[in-house]
Design a protein around this motif. Structure first.
Motif, PDB file in Angstrom:
ATOM      1  N   LEU A 103       0.828  -1.199   0.000  1.00 14.14           N
ATOM      2  CA  LEU A 103       0.000   0.000   0.000  1.00 14.14           C
ATOM      3  C   LEU A 103       0.867   1.257   0.000  1.00 14.14           C
ATOM      4  O   LEU A 103       1.948   1.279   0.592  1.00 14.14           O
ATOM      5  N   GLY A 104       0.385   2.305  -0.650  1.00 13.81           N
ATOM      6  CA  GLY A 104       1.099   3.576  -0.658  1.00 13.81           C
ATOM      7  C   GLY A 104       2.517   3.386  -1.171  1.00 13.81           C
ATOM      8  O   GLY A 104       2.746   2.920  -2.291  1.00 13.81           O
ATOM      9  N   GLY A 105       3.488   3.704  -0.319  1.00 15.99           N
ATOM     10  CA  GLY A 105       4.884   3.518  -0.690  1.00 15.99           C
ATOM     11  C   GLY A 105       5.222   2.073  -0.995  1.00 15.99           C
ATOM     12  O   GLY A 105       6.153   1.796  -1.759  1.00 15.99           O
ATOM     13  N   GLY A 106       4.463   1.137  -0.444  1.00 14.88           N
ATOM     14  CA  GLY A 106       4.686  -0.276  -0.737  1.00 14.88           C
ATOM     15  C   GLY A 106       4.273  -0.633  -2.148  1.00 14.88           C
ATOM     16  O   GLY A 106       4.962  -1.395  -2.841  1.00 14.88           O
ATOM     17  N   CYS A 107       3.163  -0.081  -2.597  1.00 13.47           N
ATOM     18  CA  CYS A 107       2.732  -0.280  -3.976  1.00 13.47           C
ATOM     19  C   CYS A 107       3.721   0.396  -4.925  1.00 13.47           C
ATOM     20  O   CYS A 107       4.085  -0.170  -5.973  1.00 13.47           O
ATOM     21  N   GLU A 108       4.167   1.585  -4.554  1.00  8.67           N
ATOM     22  CA  GLU A 108       5.161   2.299  -5.371  1.00  8.67           C
ATOM     23  C   GLU A 108       6.472   1.524  -5.426  1.00  8.67           C
ATOM     24  O   GLU A 108       7.123   1.448  -6.477  1.00  8.67           O
ATOM     25  N   LEU A 109       6.871   0.945  -4.313  1.00  9.19           N
ATOM     26  CA  LEU A 109       8.102   0.153  -4.282  1.00  9.19           C
ATOM     27  C   LEU A 109       8.003  -1.044  -5.222  1.00  9.19           C
ATOM     28  O   LEU A 109       8.932  -1.331  -5.977  1.00  9.19           O
ATOM     29  N   ALA A 110       6.869  -1.730  -5.184  1.00  7.66           N
ATOM     30  CA  ALA A 110       6.670  -2.874  -6.086  1.00  7.66           C
ATOM     31  C   ALA A 110       6.740  -2.423  -7.539  1.00  7.66           C
ATOM     32  O   ALA A 110       7.314  -3.120  -8.389  1.00  7.66           O
ATOM     33  N   MET A 111       6.178  -1.255  -7.839  1.00  5.97           N
ATOM     34  CA  MET A 111       6.184  -0.765  -9.214  1.00  5.97           C
ATOM     35  C   MET A 111       7.561  -0.313  -9.678  1.00  5.97           C
ATOM     36  O   MET A 111       7.771  -0.124 -10.870  1.00  5.97           O
ATOM     37  N   HIS A 112       8.508  -0.131  -8.755  1.00  9.32           N
ATOM     38  CA  HIS A 112       9.887   0.156  -9.134  1.00  9.32           C
ATOM     39  C   HIS A 112      10.583  -1.100  -9.664  1.00  9.32           C
ATOM     40  O   HIS A 112      11.653  -1.004 -10.267  1.00  9.32           O
ATOM     41  N   CYS A 113       9.984  -2.253  -9.414  1.00  4.05           N
ATOM     42  CA  CYS A 113      10.580  -3.516  -9.836  1.00  4.05           C
ATOM     43  C   CYS A 113      10.183  -3.824 -11.283  1.00  4.05           C
ATOM     44  O   CYS A 113       9.347  -3.152 -11.874  1.00  4.05           O
ATOM     45  N   ASP A 114      10.799  -4.850 -11.841  1.00  3.25           N
ATOM     46  CA  ASP A 114      10.579  -5.196 -13.243  1.00  3.25           C
ATOM     47  C   ASP A 114       9.510  -6.267 -13.428  1.00  3.25           C
ATOM     48  O   ASP A 114       8.835  -6.310 -14.458  1.00  3.25           O
ATOM     49  N   ILE A 115       9.379  -7.129 -12.459  1.00  5.36           N
ATOM     50  CA  ILE A 115       8.376  -8.200 -12.475  1.00  5.36           C
ATOM     51  C   ILE A 115       7.776  -8.259 -11.078  1.00  5.36           C
ATOM     52  O   ILE A 115       8.500  -8.138 -10.081  1.00  5.36           O
ATOM     53  N   ILE A 116       6.462  -8.422 -10.989  1.00  3.97           N
ATOM     54  CA  ILE A 116       5.800  -8.528  -9.682  1.00  3.97           C
ATOM     55  C   ILE A 116       5.086  -9.871  -9.604  1.00  3.97           C
ATOM     56  O   ILE A 116       4.166 -10.144 -10.384  1.00  3.97           O
ATOM     57  N   ILE A 117       5.529 -10.711  -8.664  1.00  5.43           N
ATOM     58  CA  ILE A 117       4.849 -11.962  -8.363  1.00  5.43           C
ATOM     59  C   ILE A 117       4.030 -11.735  -7.096  1.00  5.43           C
ATOM     60  O   ILE A 117       4.582 -11.374  -6.054  1.00  5.43           O
ATOM     61  N   ALA A 118       2.733 -11.932  -7.195  1.00  4.24           N
ATOM     62  CA  ALA A 118       1.844 -11.661  -6.066  1.00  4.24           C
ATOM     63  C   ALA A 118       1.278 -12.952  -5.505  1.00  4.24           C
ATOM     64  O   ALA A 118       0.836 -13.828  -6.262  1.00  4.24           O
ATOM     65  N   GLY A 119       1.305 -13.084  -4.202  1.00  7.59           N
ATOM     66  CA  GLY A 119       0.582 -14.163  -3.550  1.00  7.59           C
ATOM     67  C   GLY A 119      -0.903 -13.882  -3.613  1.00  7.59           C
ATOM     68  O   GLY A 119      -1.325 -12.730  -3.747  1.00  7.59           O
ATOM     69  N   ASP A 120      -1.708 -14.921  -3.518  1.00 10.40           N
ATOM     70  CA  ASP A 120      -3.153 -14.712  -3.636  1.00 10.40           C
ATOM     71  C   ASP A 120      -3.747 -13.954  -2.456  1.00 10.40           C
ATOM     72  O   ASP A 120      -4.931 -13.608  -2.463  1.00 10.40           O
ATOM     73  N   ASN A 121      -2.920 -13.665  -1.443  1.00  8.90           N
ATOM     74  CA  ASN A 121      -3.374 -12.838  -0.316  1.00  8.90           C
ATOM     75  C   ASN A 121      -2.931 -11.388  -0.445  1.00  8.90           C
ATOM     76  O   ASN A 121      -3.132 -10.582   0.460  1.00  8.90           O
ATOM     77  N   ALA A 122      -2.304 -11.033  -1.563  1.00  6.40           N
ATOM     78  CA  ALA A 122      -1.770  -9.681  -1.731  1.00  6.40           C
ATOM     79  C   ALA A 122      -2.889  -8.662  -1.927  1.00  6.40           C
ATOM     80  O   ALA A 122      -3.929  -8.958  -2.534  1.00  6.40           O
ATOM     81  N   ARG A 123      -2.652  -7.459  -1.433  1.00 12.29           N
ATOM     82  CA  ARG A 123      -3.577  -6.346  -1.609  1.00 12.29           C
ATOM     83  C   ARG A 123      -2.768  -5.110  -1.984  1.00 12.29           C
ATOM     84  O   ARG A 123      -1.828  -4.744  -1.282  1.00 12.29           O
ATOM     85  N   PHE A 124      -3.152  -4.468  -3.086  1.00 12.57           N
ATOM     86  CA  PHE A 124      -2.448  -3.294  -3.574  1.00 12.57           C
ATOM     87  C   PHE A 124      -3.337  -2.068  -3.425  1.00 12.57           C
ATOM     88  O   PHE A 124      -4.561  -2.149  -3.540  1.00 12.57           O
ATOM     89  N   GLY A 125      -2.712  -0.910  -3.206  1.00 13.83           N
ATOM     90  CA  GLY A 125      -3.504   0.304  -3.106  1.00 13.83           C
ATOM     91  C   GLY A 125      -2.643   1.540  -2.944  1.00 13.83           C
ATOM     92  O   GLY A 125      -1.477   1.465  -2.546  1.00 13.83           O
ATOM     93  N   GLN A 126      -3.232   2.682  -3.281  1.00 18.95           N
ATOM     94  CA  GLN A 126      -2.616   3.999  -3.065  1.00 18.95           C
ATOM     95  C   GLN A 126      -3.606   4.817  -2.230  1.00 18.95           C
ATOM     96  O   GLN A 126      -4.325   5.664  -2.740  1.00 18.95           O
ATOM     97  N   PRO A 127      -3.631   4.576  -0.919  1.00 15.43           N
ATOM     98  CA  PRO A 127      -4.649   5.209  -0.065  1.00 15.43           C
ATOM     99  C   PRO A 127      -4.267   6.567   0.506  1.00 15.43           C
ATOM    100  O   PRO A 127      -4.871   7.031   1.475  1.00 15.43           O
ATOM    101  N   GLU A 128      -3.266   7.228  -0.084  1.00 12.52           N
ATOM    102  CA  GLU A 128      -2.794   8.508   0.461  1.00 12.52           C
ATOM    103  C   GLU A 128      -3.902   9.541   0.571  1.00 12.52           C
ATOM    104  O   GLU A 128      -3.877  10.404   1.461  1.00 12.52           O
ATOM    105  N   VAL A 129      -4.880   9.485  -0.344  1.00 12.01           N
ATOM    106  CA  VAL A 129      -5.968  10.473  -0.332  1.00 12.01           C
ATOM    107  C   VAL A 129      -6.707  10.465   1.006  1.00 12.01           C
ATOM    108  O   VAL A 129      -7.237  11.494   1.436  1.00 12.01           O
TER     109      VAL A 129
END
Length: 254
Positions: A103-129
Motif C-alpha cells: 500500500l502507498g509507498g509499498g505499492c510504489e516500491l513494487a512498481m519500481h521492480c521489473d516483475i511482480i509476483i503476487a501471492g493470492d493474499n496480496a492487496r495493492f492500493g494507493q490510499p494517500e488520499v
C-alpha cells in the motif's frame, strides 16, 4: 531492518524486516534499501534480485509518524527521490515477491521492480488520499502507465484496495500464485534470468525502460542499436555456438 542473502547461483534476496510496523518505510529502511541496491548494481556475481517482505506484508506504506507534522521544506530536504533512484536505476532485473499489503509507498516500491509476483493474499492500493495526501514516489505516474487512466484514477482517487486477482487482470502484476509459493516463484524466475547473459539482460531492461516514453520510431532506433551492439560480445557468440552445438550456453557477461 533490511537483510540481504546472496546465493551461489547469482541471486540476491533483499528482505524488508520490520514486522512490528508492517514493514512501513521509514528513513532508515529507505536508506538501507538505497545502499543495498547501489552495492548490488556493481556486483558482477549478482545477476538478478528478489525484493520481498514477509508472508503477511510486503510494505504497508510509509511510516506516518515520520511525516505527520513535517513541513514542506522538511519533506523537500529529505530528498527521498535519490533513495528511490537506486532501485529504479538498478541495471539488474528486480523481481518483487508480494504477500499481504503493498500500500502507498509499498505499492510504489513494487512498481519500481521489473516483475511482480503476487501471492493470492496480496492487496495493492494507493490510499494517500485518505490522509489528505497524494502519492509522491510514482504512484500517480507509474500506476497510470501500468494499468491505464481509468483504473489508476479509481485507485488513487478512492484509495481502494485491489486484490491480487484484480491486480493481475488490470496488468499491475505479472503472476498470481498461492501465498505460500510467492517467494519460491520469484526466486525461480530470478534463477531463470540469471542463467542468461547479464550483458544482454541489462541491455533488454535498459532499452525497454528508456524506450517506453519515446515515440515508437525513436524507440525502435534505440532497440536496433542495442541489438547490433550485442554482436561484439562474447556472450552472443557463445549463445549462437551453443545453439548450433545443441548444448547449454555458458555466459560470462562480456
Amino acid at each position: 531492518m533490511v537483510n540481504v542473502v546472496r546465493q551461489d547461483d547469482g541471486i540476491a534476496i533483499v528482505k524488508i524486516n520490520r514486522p512490528e510496523a508492517k514493514n512501513a518505510l521509514n528513513m532508515q529502511v529507505r536508506q538501507e534499501l538505497a545502499n543495498i541496491f547501489k552495492t548490488l548494481s556493481f556486483e558482477h556475481d549478482i545477476r538478478s534480485i528478489v525484493l520481498t517482505g514477509n508472508e503477511n506484508c510486503f510494505v504497508a506504506g510509509a511510516d506516518v509518524r515520520e511525516f505527520a507534522h513535517a513541513s514542506s521544506t522538511e519533506m523537500y530536504l529529505r530528498h527521498t527521490e535519490y533513495l528511490w533512484e537506486s532501485i529504479s536505476r538498478c541495471p539488474k532485473p528486480v523481481i518483487a515477491a508480494v504477500n499481504g499489503f503493498a500500500l502507498g509507498g509499498g505499492c510504489e516500491l513494487a512498481m519500481h521492480c521489473d516483475i511482480i509476483i503476487a501471492g493470492d493474499n496480496a492487496r495493492f492500493g494507493q490510499p494517500e488520499v485518505k490522509l489528505g495526501l497524494m502519492p509522491g514516489a510514482g504512484g500517480t505516474q507509474r500506476l497510470i502507465r501500468a494499468v491505464g487512466k481509468f483504473q489508476a484514477m479509481r485507485m488513487v482517487l478512492t484509495g481502494c484496495f485491489v486484490s491480487a486477482s484484480e491486480a493481475l487482470q488490470m496488468g499491475l502484476v505479472s503472476e498470481v500464485v498461492p501465498a505460500s509459493q510467492t517467494l519460491d516463484k520469484a526466486i525461480q524466475i530470478a534463477t531463470e534470468i540469471a542463467a542468461f547473459s547479464p550483458l544482454t539482460v541489462a541491455q533488454i531492461k535498459e532499452i525497454m525502460l528508456a524506450g517506453a516514453d519515446l515515440p515508437l520510431e525513436n524507440a525502435l532506433i534505440l532497440e536496433r542499436k542495442a541489438f547490433q551492439l550485442l554482436f561484439d560480445s562474447h556472450d552472443q557468440k557463445e549463445g549462437a555456438q551453443a545453439f548450433l552445438e545443441k548444448r547449454t550456453a555458458h555466459f560470462k557477461g562480456h
